[in-house]
Design an enzyme around this catalytic site. Structure first.
Site, mmCIF file in Angstrom:
data_model
loop_
_atom_site.group_PDB
_atom_site.id
_atom_site.type_symbol
_atom_site.label_atom_id
_atom_site.label_comp_id
_atom_site.label_asym_id
_atom_site.label_seq_id
_atom_site.Cartn_x
_atom_site.Cartn_y
_atom_site.Cartn_z
ATOM 1 C CD GLU A 1 22.903 113.170 56.801
ATOM 2 O OE1 GLU A 1 21.949 112.422 56.578
ATOM 3 O OE2 GLU A 1 22.918 114.366 56.430
ATOM 4 C CE LYS B 1 30.601 112.496 55.622
ATOM 5 N NZ LYS B 1 29.938 113.730 55.991
ATOM 6 C CG ASN C 1 33.593 115.406 55.951
ATOM 7 O OD1 ASN C 1 32.832 116.320 55.637
ATOM 8 N ND2 ASN C 1 33.282 114.509 56.853
ATOM 9 C CG LEU D 1 38.523 130.389 52.602
ATOM 10 C CD1 LEU D 1 38.516 131.378 51.436
ATOM 11 C CD2 LEU D 1 39.782 129.538 52.544
ATOM 12 N N GLY E 1 41.923 129.509 62.813
ATOM 13 C CA GLY E 1 41.645 129.156 64.204
ATOM 14 C C GLY E 1 42.594 128.076 64.674
ATOM 15 N N GLY F 1 38.231 120.027 64.347
ATOM 16 C CA GLY F 1 38.049 118.906 65.267
ATOM 17 C C GLY F 1 36.732 118.236 64.948
ATOM 18 C CB CYS G 1 32.972 114.126 60.479
ATOM 19 S SG CYS G 1 31.428 113.374 61.049
ATOM 20 C CE LYS H 1 33.939 109.090 62.067
ATOM 21 N NZ LYS H 1 33.514 108.929 60.691
HETATM 22 P P1 NAD Z 1 27.101 108.632 67.444
HETATM 23 O O1 NAD Z 1 28.258 108.054 68.155
HETATM 24 O O2 NAD Z 1 26.511 109.930 67.925
HETATM 25 O O3 NAD Z 1 25.888 107.572 67.394
HETATM 26 C C1 NAD Z 1 26.038 106.231 67.042
HETATM 27 C C2 NAD Z 1 24.927 105.439 67.747
HETATM 28 O O4 NAD Z 1 24.915 104.101 67.229
HETATM 29 C C3 NAD Z 1 25.127 105.309 69.256
HETATM 30 O O5 NAD Z 1 23.990 105.817 69.939
HETATM 31 C C4 NAD Z 1 25.276 103.797 69.482
HETATM 32 O O6 NAD Z 1 24.750 103.360 70.710
HETATM 33 C C5 NAD Z 1 24.505 103.244 68.301
HETATM 34 N N1 NAD Z 1 24.783 101.844 67.958
HETATM 35 C C6 NAD Z 1 25.965 101.170 67.963
HETATM 36 N N2 NAD Z 1 25.793 99.895 67.589
HETATM 37 C C7 NAD Z 1 24.471 99.739 67.341
HETATM 38 C C8 NAD Z 1 23.655 98.641 66.905
HETATM 39 N N3 NAD Z 1 24.192 97.445 66.648
HETATM 40 N N4 NAD Z 1 22.332 98.833 66.741
HETATM 41 C C9 NAD Z 1 21.780 100.042 66.997
HETATM 42 N N5 NAD Z 1 22.503 101.127 67.404
HETATM 43 C C10 NAD Z 1 23.822 100.971 67.569
HETATM 44 O O7 NAD Z 1 27.554 108.774 65.928
HETATM 45 P P2 NAD Z 1 27.129 109.905 64.868
HETATM 46 O O8 NAD Z 1 27.860 111.167 65.146
HETATM 47 O O9 NAD Z 1 25.652 109.922 64.740
HETATM 48 O O10 NAD Z 1 27.765 109.289 63.536
HETATM 49 C C11 NAD Z 1 27.211 108.132 62.923
HETATM 50 C C12 NAD Z 1 27.840 107.956 61.555
HETATM 51 O O11 NAD Z 1 27.510 109.077 60.723
HETATM 52 C C13 NAD Z 1 29.366 107.881 61.567
HETATM 53 O O12 NAD Z 1 29.784 106.997 60.561
HETATM 54 C C14 NAD Z 1 29.786 109.311 61.212
HETATM 55 O O13 NAD Z 1 31.053 109.354 60.599
HETATM 56 C C15 NAD Z 1 28.702 109.703 60.234
HETATM 57 N N6 NAD Z 1 28.450 111.149 60.152
HETATM 58 C C16 NAD Z 1 28.435 111.894 61.296
HETATM 59 C C17 NAD Z 1 28.172 113.252 61.205
HETATM 60 C C18 NAD Z 1 28.186 114.115 62.446
HETATM 61 O O14 NAD Z 1 28.223 115.337 62.294
HETATM 62 N N7 NAD Z 1 28.154 113.548 63.642
HETATM 63 C C19 NAD Z 1 27.907 113.854 59.960
HETATM 64 C C20 NAD Z 1 27.895 113.054 58.831
HETATM 65 C C21 NAD Z 1 28.173 111.697 58.936
#
Ligand code: NAD
Length: 437
Positions: A151, A207, A211, A255, A258, A262, A265, A268
């Site tokens: 994503e 991915k 990033n 560019l 700041g 943070g 994503c 990590k």
């Molecule tokens: P988040 O912490 O907001 O949500 C994760 C959810 O998963 C939580 O609500 C948690 O309760 C749930 N969960 C955990 N174990 C579970 C299970 N066994 N069954 C069902 N639900 C379960 O995380 P996020 O920000 O949505 O990120 C999710 C993934 O997407 C990560 O790998 C992240 O790196 C990636 N990602 C995040 C973004 C972003 O901007 N946040 C963008 C691209 C990719």
């Protein structure tokens, strides 16, 4: 087609509501009962523009369902998206415990053909491991495929990004699962979104590469801004960045100097890429440098406050903006919170304000000398210095004269360069931006 999305976080919830809007019947399943209760009432557990309307619309027409029964949701679906968190563990290695837990639930509930789509950001090799893990734990033989579909949405514009992605990356090992994914994303096909069909491993690497490349740009411009600061008023990072961005090989995005990157994503994912590379005997020196620059960048902001006030002990600093970027309440790895903490550690009192992120901030940063305020003007009351740490639009339009009139001091550290220095000076401030006069 019945689809389940496991994980109702920033990614999972947007994907669930977006896929429901495509006309699919979607169950958004999460183990967090509080979250699912809120969502079932049409309320969001976090702030994301346009998402509430999208969720409510699809709830009302019955295409979107919420559940804590992850097993039943899996059993009733042809396509299962995994969108659970993959936090960084020690040494930057992503902690995949939630991914493996969903894999085990899937293997217990698999009977007919299903496509398991891993959307969470995971290290290279995870899709292959997911396939082996599910296969080895099946109770009865069942046909399934694994797809890697990373994503790329940005918090703050996640809904817009879901419906208009720059590209969709699909890593598969079978034509059958590729066809299912084309079906799932048919509306995006129709608007000619570029699709990249590739291997599991390339999809996973894309991915991290995306990033990390953006992180490189941020750290590069931050170092250049630090250099402009050192050169003095005749060097202006805005002019440098503008001219750089006009070069079509470089482009103008990412560019903006700041306090550093943070969020959930970039921090990590850059560390994970370095770790993945090390495991393969490769030194990812450029990305390691970007991380090292970033780890220090917020300290330049703190140093400006310290220098400007002649020390921090006993001083009061107003901080505007707490989320890691505007239009979200996500404070994970927020540089603004890092600034607040450093100011507190050096004996200052902090009066902080954010349009939506104060509640999330208060969960992770509490201190006797930290006050969360209702607006910018209240935050500024009695402050010796004002720091703008996140560039929310409402900060661009504050009445600087009014802010200055309620402060004790006159220092303005504009860590996101949102103000015109002449306007700030006219309002009575001693103005310091980043890398410019
Ligand atoms: P988040 O912490 O907001 O949500 C994760 C959810 O998963 C939580 O609500 C948690 O309760 C749930 N969960 C955990 N174990 C579970 C299970 N066994 N069954 C069902 N639900 C379960 O995380 P996020 O920000 O949505 O990120 C999710 C993934 O997407 C990560 O790998 C992240 O790196 C990636 N990602 C995040 C973004 C972003 O901007 N946040 C963008 C691209 C990719």
């Amino acid at each position: 087609m019945n689809v389940t999305v496991l994980g109702a976080g920033y990614v999972g919830l947007v994907a669930s509501a977006g896929l429901a809007d495509f006309g699919l019947s979607v169950t958004s399943a999460d183990i967090d009962k509080g979250k699912i209760n809120l969502l079932s009432r049409g309320e969001l557990p976090f702030f994301e523009p346009q998402l509430a309307e999208l969720v409510q619309r699809n709830l009302q027409v019955g295409r979107l369902h919420f559940s804590t029964d992850v097993g039943a949701a899996v059993a009733n679906s042809q396509v299962i998206f995994i969108a659970v968190g993959t936090d960084a563990g020690p040494d930057g290695v992503p902690d995949l415990r939630y991914v493996w837990s969903t894999a085990d639930t899937i293997s217990e509930n698999l009977s007919d053909y299903k496509v398991v789509v891993i959307k969470s950001t995971v290290p290279v090799g995870t899709a292959a491991e997911l396939h082996s893990r599910i296969s080895s734990r099946l109770k009865t033989p069942a046909d399934f495929d694994v797809v890697s579909n990373p994503e790329f949405l940005r918090e703050g514009s996640a809904v817009e990004d879901f419906f208009h992605p720059n590209r969709v990356v699909i890593g598969t090992r079978s034509e059958k699962s590729a066809a299912v994914m084309r079906d799932v994303y048919r509306p995006l096909y129709l608007i000619e979104t570029p699709f990249v069909f590739t291997t599991w491993e390339s999809a996973e690497l894309i991915k991290y590469a995306a990033n990390s490349f953006l992180a490189l740009k941020v750290s590069f411009i931050n170092e250049l801004a630090n250099l402009c600061d050192a050169i003095g008023p005749s060097a202006d990072i805005h002019v440098v960045a503008k001219a750089l961005g006009l070069d079509r090989r470089i482009g103008p995005k990412f560019l903006h100097p700041g306090p550093g990157f943070g969020g959930y994503c970039f921090p990590k994912d850059t560390r994970a890429l370095c770790q993945i590379a090390r495991q393969h005997g490769v030194d990812m020196k450029t990305v390691e440098a970007a991380v090292a620059v970033n780890d220090h960048q917020f300290r330049h902001v703190v140093a400006k406050v310290r220098t400007g006030l002649g020390g921090l002990e006993g001083k009061t600093v107003a901080v505007l903006g707490l989320s890691f970027k505007p239009n979200t309440d996500d404070v994970r790895e927020s540089r603004s919170l890092a600034i607040c903490k450093a100011l507190l550690d050096e004996g200052a009192s902090v009066r902080a304000y954010d349009p939506v992120a104060a509640e999330q901030s208060a969960k992770v940063l509490k201190h006797a000398r930290l006050a969360y305020c209702q607006d910018s003007y209240q935050a500024a009351e009695g402050a010796h210095a004002l720091v703008v740490a996140t560039e929310w639009n409402e900060f661009r339009n504050v009445d600087l004269g009014r802010i200055q009139s309620v402060m004790r001091g006159d220092l303005l550290i504009d860590a996101k360069n949102i103000y015109d220095s002449n306007n700030a000076k006219a309002a009575g401030f001693r103005y310091m931006g980043v890398g410019r006069r």
